[in-house]
Motif scaffolding. Structure first.
Motif, PDB file in Angstrom:
ATOM      1  N   ALA A 179      49.319 -30.547   7.786  1.00  0.00           N
ATOM      2  CA  ALA A 179      49.124 -29.718   8.983  1.00  0.00           C
ATOM      3  C   ALA A 179      49.851 -30.306  10.176  1.00  0.00           C
ATOM      4  N   ALA A 180      49.865 -31.644  10.251  1.00  0.00           N
ATOM      5  CA  ALA A 180      50.468 -32.321  11.405  1.00  0.00           C
ATOM      6  C   ALA A 180      51.989 -32.202  11.439  1.00  0.00           C
ATOM      7  N   ILE A 181      52.615 -32.073  10.268  1.00  0.00           N
ATOM      8  CA  ILE A 181      54.084 -32.022  10.237  1.00  0.00           C
ATOM      9  C   ILE A 181      54.617 -30.596  10.098  1.00  0.00           C
ATOM     10  N   THR A 182      53.714 -29.629  10.092  1.00  0.00           N
ATOM     11  CA  THR A 182      54.137 -28.219  10.011  1.00  0.00           C
ATOM     12  C   THR A 182      53.582 -27.431  11.191  1.00  0.00           C
ATOM     13  N   LEU A 183      53.684 -28.007  12.364  1.00  0.00           N
ATOM     14  CA  LEU A 183      53.155 -27.371  13.567  1.00  0.00           C
ATOM     15  C   LEU A 183      54.067 -26.227  14.019  1.00  0.00           C
ATOM     16  N   PRO A 184      53.495 -25.190  14.637  1.00  0.00           N
ATOM     17  CA  PRO A 184      54.313 -24.065  15.121  1.00  0.00           C
ATOM     18  C   PRO A 184      55.098 -24.418  16.395  1.00  0.00           C
TER      19      PRO A 184
END
Length: 215
Positions: A105-110
């Motif tokens: 989740a942390a490396i696929t932020l919008p």
């Protein structure tokens, strides 16, 4: 107040052979480290990629501050480690924005998290300097705003080769050329040192470290 001779000596130290070689070594480290991180074995593993990337941020922060102060005493090691911590801890904002401890989740932020806005750096540095002046900590902790400046700036510049710089409220720049990233990073300790000299910080730190700040 330092004499003109002492000031001249301090500026000459800032261009010493030792400091210039250290800066060259930092530039080479940046060049080699970021090339190594492109290996598929690292890129294909999220945890390995994240830890490797953050470790390079840490090493650049440590190396940069070591150039600024020189390593004359064992106590200097603590400052250098702190600089590395400050350079790497910025990435914690990825998890805050994600609202999760999940690396995925942390490396696929919008969008980019708030500590990756470059406008934050001068705002935090000035706030820190004001707070230290208010609580009369400007001598014993005078190095902290400059350490934070060099650690966070090196992090932002390095991220800039992939995403550009995010300068609120003006938007984002184009990705920085790799050669520009290397030059800025290796020059940053010298820039910081000269600013410290002209603001009088280097004279205060000289008595603390037992030598002039020699970048």
């Amino acid at each position: 107040m330092a004499s003109e001779t002492e000031k001249t000596h301090a500026l000459l130290q800032s261009c010493s052979t030792e400091s210039l070689i250290s800066s060259l070594g930092l530039g080479i480290f940046c060049l080699v480290a970021d090339r190594l991180l492109q290996f598929s074995i690292i890129q294909q593993n999220d945890w390995l990629r994240a830890l490797s990337d953050n470790s390079v941020h840490c090493m650049i922060g440590m190396w940069s501050w070591a150039i600024v102060i020189g390593i004359k005493k064992k106590t200097d090691i603590g400052e250098i480690v702190l600089a590395g911590f400050l350079a790497s801890v910025i990435d914690i904002d990825h998890f805050f924005l994600a609202g999760s401890l999940s690396l995925k989740a942390a490396i696929t932020l919008p969008r980019r998290p708030f500590l990756h806005c470059s406008t934050v750096i001068p705002a935090v540095v000035l706030t820190l300097k004001f707070t230290m002046h208010l609580f009369k900590l400007k001598d014993s902790w005078c190095f902290l705003p400059w350490m934070l400046f060099i650690s966070w700036t090196s992090h932002h510049v390095r991220d800039g080769i992939r995403h550009g710089l995010w300068i609120c409220p003006f938007g984002e720049t184009s990705p920085l050329p790799f050669w520009l990233y290397v030059i800025i990073t290796s020059s940053l300790p010298h820039i910081c040192s000269f600013v410290m000299y002209f603001t009088g910080t280097s004279q205060v730190m000289s008595s603390k470290h037992g030598n002039y700040i020699h970048v």
